[in-house]
Design an enzyme around this catalytic site. Structure first.
Site, short mmCIF file in Angstrom:
data_model
loop_
_atom_site.label_atom_id
_atom_site.label_comp_id
_atom_site.label_asym_id
_atom_site.label_seq_id
_atom_site.Cartn_x
_atom_site.Cartn_y
_atom_site.Cartn_z
N ASP A 68 0.86 -1.15 0.00
CA ASP A 68 0.00 0.00 0.00
C ASP A 68 0.92 1.22 0.00
OD1 ASP A 68 -2.28 1.56 0.46
OD2 ASP A 68 -1.76 1.65 2.58
N LYS A 69 0.41 2.34 -0.38
CA LYS A 69 1.29 3.50 -0.39
C LYS A 69 1.15 4.32 0.89
CE LYS A 69 0.66 7.36 -2.65
NZ LYS A 69 1.12 8.47 -1.84
N THR A 70 -0.08 4.82 1.11
CA THR A 70 -0.27 5.72 2.22
C THR A 70 -0.12 4.98 3.54
OG1 THR A 70 -1.88 6.74 0.82
CG2 THR A 70 -1.77 7.50 3.08
N LYS A 86 -7.59 -4.47 -4.92
CA LYS A 86 -6.26 -4.85 -4.44
C LYS A 86 -6.19 -6.35 -4.25
CE LYS A 86 -5.12 -0.59 -1.98
NZ LYS A 86 -4.66 -0.01 -0.72
N THR A 117 -2.46 1.48 -4.71
CA THR A 117 -2.89 2.62 -3.91
C THR A 117 -4.19 3.18 -4.44
OG1 THR A 117 -2.31 4.82 -3.21
CG2 THR A 117 -1.43 4.13 -5.30
N GLY A 118 -4.87 3.87 -3.57
CA GLY A 118 -6.09 4.53 -3.99
C GLY A 118 -5.82 5.93 -4.50
N ASP A 119 -4.57 6.35 -4.37
CA ASP A 119 -4.22 7.71 -4.77
C ASP A 119 -4.28 7.90 -6.26
OD1 ASP A 119 -3.97 8.96 -2.48
OD2 ASP A 119 -1.78 8.96 -2.37
N GLU A 123 -7.63 15.65 7.01
CA GLU A 123 -8.52 16.71 7.47
C GLU A 123 -7.86 17.54 8.55
OE1 GLU A 123 -12.19 14.86 8.62
OE2 GLU A 123 -13.06 15.40 6.68
#
EC number: 7.6.2.1
Lengths: 1147, 366
Positions: A414-416, A805, A688-690, A512
């Site tokens: 995963d990235k984050t 994923k 990743t979801g980015d 946030e």
């Protein structure tokens, strides 16, 4: 796992027909609804008892035995044991009964103890007091007596005893704060809301007046989903119906915070709470080693059966002559004679099976399990994987996969939070193309200055000014951040409030927090949410109040969130922030081009970008929105879908305000780790979801892509221009051409110009690739895609949904080489891939503990993966493969002489060794050295393993458990067995192998019988097998010395003792003084030495030759290290060692 | 002998003694202890088997084994052994007439010793094709009975079937092994050069293990009045005399402690075996050899049937040395292994010189 699922299913279906309905009705306070109301079918609910234990006092023995004998090895030995009891067998039932009993008892004790602990934990939970409102009074009860429908009072810092619907809270706004740290590890405070109509009840009496029913879905394990409806009966006939969602549902296991007390009604109890439903064990993962082990076992089983068959057949051929079958000196009993020949043959077959059954090393399973269990402690103990900041080291959730860590071919990360810190920092924002950067921060302190902002671009015009203010307000309002007063916070502090160090921001999303903090630095401070009003302190130190009307929460499908607020001037605003791809299509005006350019620029820099947009709502529009939302929220069925539709229709026609950029820094040594993994021959994929640009930038920073990496793109952007088919074929042609030319270059010796590829693919394209297409070419796409991936050293998949994923992992797992995959991640969205991959590793990150809990191993930081794989994985693989091979080897050595002996004893199943030796060989004489080896062995120093990742390639693809090696070991075993047997045979056969008795002080020459023969073979066997292990040991600590020499000594002492006494409880004394007599004979000593040397010789020669002629990298390193140490001794300088090491790592 | 590197990395004061996980304590603080054991950094000796390091070992083994082998071989060759097959299969053999005789039958075989037998000479009988190691046979005995246990004497173990009871009486000693006790009588007669003859004295005792005669085998109720002790039992079917009359000449050598019986009860490992029968003790004066060269006759009371299972019976005379009886195998094996090791040492030396240097210098990991 299956079992409990099945049990749930059965109990559910057996509980009664009424449970078939897919919703349940709960009478609050057990009050029947008024007769006029809808007729509900009364339902039975379980009590609030939590049962995590498996056994009770009564069913422990039968159930545990049943569970244990379901294991194939135990069952096999049980069968052997029963056969020994039933038929007349050569060995006593004790020989297999004792080890079996030992294994079963040890396991039962362990499981019983664990279950006892669970019972204790259950009891303490089930008996802890809860407060229930009955007839307007608070009653103390034990937790397990809580029933569905009870109204419960929970005070601050108490844990919820079951799943509850919040009725009212002591806070005026009907909210309460909760941490779910024990559920999903998120320590942040989450807000839950009371039912609108009941939030006014503040005393027990008031609560008791409530007359209502709750309809909700049947329990389901998803923590974040809940749909229900409350019907409140007031005096009127028509009940008021209110929707209930997960924001009303307080989960068992969560803790009440910052709220004095709440009243809530129990709806799911006991084993039906979401926590209990989530408490299921994961599916068992099996390692590749275990699979080879099972394959070997089958081979050995075949060998065993064929041995028994051969002997049975030969026995009857040999016995065809009645003088052999029944010579005058050795007659059968009458019953034996009358037995039918087939029965006799079958009994003989079984007897041979029993005689040779030790070839299947049942103790191997025990040893392997112990090795894994004990060995995993080294991972948890590892100092280098301890993180000071978190105060935690690595965690091992499954010790079954230790060796799999040494076999990884694909790493999915995963990235984050995994590659990056997940420690967000606000970098800049951009309003209509004007860039704002907060003041440079010095040691976390904002530089003083009234404006406290720094404008890079030219000052915006008057229209821009308005947008700017709106943008800042939007960011201050559009979030779910809570403000915590400093003194009440006991969790992790996430915010740094410099001006007034009284409050910190807390949110489940670090982005946030970063944004709100960034806003604070730019002059707009979010103060708090009070009475549905959000308070903002603007740049002029004025407090602005906005009424918060609706929150359209963030979800990973929409990838945006919105709030609807009413300003003090009475205007309705909808603010939305979200991923660029989620916002841009919904924008109708604003400076889209400038913002987009900036967003892309930032994404390339590796920053996380969010776009902010707004729209103004007229009161009429607001009414419409309200209506849409409430109707969607009220729906019992398909609420999710209806909500999504409602959101979709509300969140459109935005005016773009600007974009933000938040930096997520790379984790410490992430690049180094990735580089090492590459060198170790692993393919690293980032999922990743980015967005693509951000992810690609991270990949470059983490050296996943290098400067000379040629990037292949398989993204929506490309597939829009060309169709997918062409793109795929294009790419595969590029890759394959390169591949072809590369091999040619390698042949011509010009392979220096090695070119590697990186592939970028996004979620949409991926699903297009994976989708089975109608034309029937979908399968081809998959193949081509896999082919491309195989030739790429690095792959980046961006814009991935969590399930995608897992899909990717599954795809690679199922490809034709069946590579071993490893998934590593930190968030809840990585859980699916962690569960799917062969080895799942969780990072104890900031996004909660879910990944770590579901993983097989959890580590504090990404960089620890390097040691985990390159050192621990390598060691465990080497250790366990030796363990497996050695176990088969030593049992061949053990049993094959027995097989040969049958040819000389008329195939009569006469055992060669005494019962005690048969029993104890695997249990005690040869068990500890190999166990210790498999815990301690280090063929190469761990520093070298870390420094030189290419060593990992030496063990890739299960290289130490391939068939040729297995066959080598088996043949070695057969050879040794032949040496033992015929060595002893020739000494006994044509000579008087005798003791001259000099040592025994009597001057006689005495004969040796068959038990001496067996003891001689056995002694040679024990020594050879132990010394063989000693030769394989490369790492001799004092413990190794102690155990290896100790177990030989133990054998001698045991034999002396075993033969030294007439054992009163035995009905035979065949071993009496046999061992001593043997040792008193000179030739016995000489032949033991000779046979041991001869047995070990071939293996030593093979090792030396292989090392000299075809050394592996490992062996070269060992060699050089030895030389280096030699050098060190000679030159006595430390520098030369370091130089040598450095040149090694450079080369 | 081996290339070794002693790497004591860190001084580690305390090895955590237990091999198993003493992890309970570690969990509390969460911070793992930094002991050498837990960090897998115990100081260790790290030997590697390479051509260079194994070489000396091979030469040493060769150098040790070859002399031992030669010594063994020479010793074994110095042992004198003489063997006669007296089964009587050959029609010319004097014992041929006894093959089918049912009554005790005597025959004598003349033989000549070419060389003198010095020191104590051991006389064996040898049987072949006799499966004393057959499972049914091996277990057909009752060790408690043989150890003098009274209840076992009267109620022998089931393992003895079908040689457990006879005519309703328990058999003592029971079982197939006892029942098939070797019962040929062998005597040696020496013919002086002057044609006068002398029967060679054969010692019946001291042929079994001391522990067997004194501990493992015991008569019920001690050695006094064996007849009474064995009352209520019957002799095995094939025996001529009951167990308490096995040796009429020596009352101490009767019952279960009879040494011929004990020797027989130690079942042989292989179907062809020999068992010690008698000892011929060296002459007191030590001047004349125990068995001078010359003509002898072996007098046989032929009782034991072996023809039915193609068996053979032999009489063996042998001297012994420090390493036991005649045993060429061990010596040859030692010489062979020693030479092989030496040869391998040479081969490895060549390899070491040819490849060792290359590997040492030019091994750059790829």
């Amino acid at each position: 796992m299956d079992f409990s699922a099945l049990r749930n299913l059965i109990s559910r279906y057996c509980a009664g027909e009424e449970n078939w309905v897919d919703s349940r009705t709960v009478y609050i306070g057990h009050k029947e609804p008024p007769p006029g109301a809808e007729a509900y079918i009364p339902q039975r609910f379980p009590d609030n008892r939590i049962v995590s234990s498996k056994y009770t006092f009564w069913n422990f023995v039968p159930k545990n035995l049943f569970e244990q004998f379901r294991r194939i090895a135990n069952f096999y030995f049980l069968i052997i044991f029963l056969v020994q009891l039933i038929i007349d067998t050569p060995t006593s039932p004790i020989t297999s009964g004792l080890p079996l009993f030992f294994v079963i008892t040890v396991t039962a004790i362990k499981q019983g103890y664990e279950d006892w602990l669970r019972h204790k934990a259950d009891n303490s939970i089930n008996q802890c007091p809860v407060h229930i409102i009955q007839h307007g009074k608070v009653v103390r009860k034990q937790s397990r007596k809580l029933r569905v429908g009870d109204v419960v009072r929970v005070k601050e810092d108490e844990t919820f005893p079951c799943d509850l619907i919040l009725l009212s809270s002591s806070r005026d706004d009907g909210t309460c704060f909760v941490t779910t740290a024990s559920l999903d590890g998120e320590s942040s405070h989450k807000t839950y809301y009371a039912v609108q109509d009941t939030k006014a009840f503040n005393t027990e009496e008031e609560v008791d007046t409530l007359h209502a029913t709750i309809e909700c879905e049947q329990p389901q394990p998803d923590l974040y989903k809940f749909v229900g409806r409350i019907n409140i009966y007031l005096d009127r006939d028509e009940p008021i119906a209110r929707p209930l969602g997960s924001e009303n549902l307080l989960l068992r296991g969560a803790t009440l915070k910052n709220t004095e007390c709440i009243y809530a009604v129990a709806i799911y109890t006991g084993m039906e709470t979401k926590m209990a439903l989530n408490y299921q064990s994961k599916s068992q993962k099996r390692s590749a080693v275990e699979k080879s082990m099972n394959a070997y076992l089958i081979v050995y089983l075949c060998i065993l059966i064929s041995k028994a068959l051969i002997n049975t057949v030969l026995k009857y051929v040999w016995q065809a002559d009645p003088n052999r079958d029944e010579p005058w000196y050795n007659e059968k009993t009458e019953t034996e004679r009358q037995r039918h020949i087939l029965i006799r043959a079958f009994t003989d077959f079984l007897a041979f099976m029993v005689l040779f059954n030790y070839i299947i090393p049942v103790s191997m399973y025990v040893t392997v399990e112990m090795q894994k269990f004990l060995g995993s402690y080294f991972i948890t103990w590892d100092d280098e994987m301890f993180d000071e900041e978190l105060g935690e080291g690595a965690l091992v959730n499954t010790s079954d996969l230790n060796e799999e860590l040494g076999q990884v071919e694909y790493v999915f990360t995963d990235k984050t939070g995994t590659l990056t810190e997940n420690n967000m920092e606000f970098i800049e924002c951009c309003v209509d193309g004007h860039v704002y950067v907060p003041h440079a921060i010095c040691n976390g302190q904002i530089m003083p200055g009234a404006a406290s902002m720094d404008m890079i671009d030219s000052s915006p015009g008057p229209g821009g000014r308005e947008h700017e203010e709106l943008f800042f307000r939007a960011l201050c309002l559009c979030h779910t951040v809570q403000v915590k007063e400093e003194e009440t916070v006991d969790g992790i502090k996430r915010g740094i409030h410099q001006g007034k160090a009284t409050s910190v921001y807390i949110s489940s999303s670090p982005d946030e927090v970063a944004l709100v903090e960034g806003m604070k630095r730019l002059g707009f401070t979010y103060l708090r949410l009070k009475d549905s009003h959000m308070e903002i302190q603007n740049r002029d130190d004025e407090i602005e109040r906005f009424e918060l009307l609706e929150v359209l929460n963030f979800d990973s499908v929409r990838r945006r969130m919105s709030v609807i607020v009413k300003s003090s001037t009475g205007e309705y605003y909808l603010f939305c922030k979200g991923a660029d791809s989620a916002v841009f299509p919904r924008v109708i005006s604003g400076k889209v081009e400038q913002v987009r350019a900036r967003v892309e620029h930032n994404a390339v820099e590796g920053l996380r970008t969010l776009c902010v947009a707004y729209k103004k709502l007229s009161p009429a529009e607001y009414e419409e929105v309200c209506h849409q939302l409430s109707s969607a929220k009220l729906a019992l069925q398909d609420r999710e879908k209806k909500l999504a539709e409602a959101y979709d229709s509300i969140e459109r026609d935005f005016i773009l305000l600007g974009a933000t950029a938040v930096e997520d820094r790379l984790q410490d040594k992430a690049a180094d780790t990735i580089e090492s993994l590459h060198k170790a021959g692993m393919k690293v994929w980032v999922l990743t979801g980015d967005k693509m640009e951000t992810a690609a930038a991270t990949c470059y920073a983490s050296k996943l892509f290098r400067r000379n990496t040629q990037i292949l793109e398989l993204t929506t952007k490309r597939t829009e221009e060309q169709n997918l088919h062409d793109v795929l074929f294009d790419l595969s042609r590029t890759v394959l051409r390169q591949h072809g030319s590369m091999t040619r270059e390698t042949l011509s010796g010009l392979s220096n110009e090695y070119h590697d590829y990186g592939l970028i693919i996004d979620g949409a394209t991926l699903s297009a690739v994976l989708k089975p297409s109608q034309e029937g070419s979908g399968g081809n796409y998959k193949e081509i895609f896999l082919e491309i991936c195989r030739n790429c050293s690095a792959v980046l998949c961006c814009r991935m949904a969590p399930l995608q994923k897992a899909q990717i992992v599954k795809l690679i797992k199922a490809s034709k080489e069946h590579p071993i995959t490893l998934a590593i991640g930190d968030g809840a969205n990585d859980v699916s891939m962690i569960l799917e991959a062969h080895v799942g590793i969780g990072i104890m990150g900031k996004e909660g503990r879910q990944a770590a809990r579901n993983s097989d191993y959890a580590i504090p930081k990404f960089k620890h993966l390097k040691k985990m794989l390159l050192v621990h994985g390598h060691y465990y693989y080497i250790r366990i493969s030796e363990l497996v091979q050695y176990f088969f080897y030593k049992n061949v050595c053990f049993i094959f002489p027995q097989f040969l002996y049958q040819f000389f004893c008329g195939f009569s199943q006469q055992p060669l060794y005494d019962t005690a030796y048969l029993t104890l060989y695997n249990i005690s004489f040869t068990s500890l050295p190999i166990l210790l080896y498999s815990l301690m062995e280090q063929h190469i120093n761990m520093d070298i393993l870390k420094r030189d990742p290419s060593l990992y390639r030496d063990i890739a693809k299960n290289s130490l458990l391939r068939w040729p090696i297995f066959i080598y070991w088996t043949f070695l075993g057969v050879f040794d067995a032949v040496v033992f047997f015929f060595g002893a045979f020739f000494l006994f056969d044509n000579t008087t192998f005798t003791s001259n008795g000099q040592l025994m002080t009597t001057n006689t020459q005495m004969m040796f019988g068959n038990w001496t023969f067996g003891t001689l073979v056995f002694t040679v066997l024990v020594f050879t097998v132990t010394l063989k292990l000693a030769l394989d040991t490369h790492y001799w600590t004092w413990i190794n010395h102690f155990v290896i020499w100790g177990s030989l000594l133990f054998y001698i002492i045991f034999s002396l003792l075993w033969g030294g006494i007439i054992w009163p409880f035995l009905n035979y004394q065949r071993m009496y003084y046999v061992f001593m007599q043997m040792l008193s004979s000179g030739p016995a000593w000489l032949s033991i030495i000779l046979l041991v040397v001869v047995s070990l010789l071939p293996d030593v020669v093979k090792k030396v030759l292989c090392r000299a002629l075809w050394p592996t990298t490992t062996e070269r390193i060992q060699r050089r290290k030895a030389n280096m140490n030699f050098e060190r001794v000679v030159t006595f300088s430390h520098d030369s060692l370091l130089d040598g090491v450095q040149s090694t790592s450079q080369a | 002998m081996m290339a070794s590197s002693y790497n004591a990395k860190e001084e580690d004061g305390h090895h955590s003694g237990s091999v198993g996980p003493g992890g309970a304590g570690a969990v509390k603080s969460r911070k793992p202890d930094n002991t050498a054991f837990k960090q897998q950094r115990l100081p260790a000796w790290q030997p590697i088997l390479t051509a260079g390091t194994v070489l000396p070992a091979f030469f040493v083994i060769g150098l040790i084994f070859i002399p031992i082998g030669i010594g063994l071989f020479v010793t074994s060759n110095n042992i004198k052994e003489f063997e006669i097959d007296y089964t009587g299969m050959d029609p010319d053999s004097p014992c041929n007439m006894c093959i089918n005789s049912t009554t005790p039958c005597r025959c004598s075989i003349p033989f000549t010793l070419e060389q003198p037998f010095e020191n104590n000479v051991f006389m064996y009988y040898g049987l072949s094709n006799f499966y004393q190691n057959h499972r049914r046979y091996v277990k057909s005995r009752d060790d408690s009975q043989l150890n003098g246990d009274k209840s076992s004497l009267l109620y022998p173990s089931k393992e003895c079937e079908p040689y457990r009871t006879r005519n309703g009486l328990p058999v003592a000693p029971c079982g197939a092994i006892a029942n098939s006790l070797f019962n040929d009588t062998l005597e040696l007669i020496y013919y002086y050069p002057n044609k006068s003859s002398m029967s060679i004295p054969l010692v019946k005792t001291g042929i079994a293990w001391w522990t067997d005669t004194h501990v493992k085998f015991r008569n019920p109720g001690g050695n006094n009045n064996l007849t009474a002790a064995f009352k209520g039992t019957t002799k095995p079917e094939n025996w001529q005399n009951p167990v308490y009359e096995l040796d009429p000449t020596n009352p101490e050598n009767n019952g279960f402690v009879n040494e011929d019986f004990i020797v027989w009860m130690r079942t042989a490992a292989l179907p062809t075996f020999r068992k010690l029968y008698r000892i011929i003790q060296k002459k007191k004066d030590n001047l004349t050899p125990t068995l001078p060269p010359g003509n002898y006759t072996l007098e046989i009371t032929y009782n034991y049937p072996v023809i039915s299972f193609d068996g053979h019976k032999r009489m063996i005379l042998s001297t012994i040395s420090w390493m036991g009886g005649k045993n060429p195998f061990l010596g040859i094996a030692y010489i062979t292994v020693g030479s092989v090791c030496f040869f391998l040492g040479v081969v490895l030396l060549i390899i070491h010189h040819k490849f060792g240097n290359r590997n040492n210098n030019a091994d750059i990991p790829n």
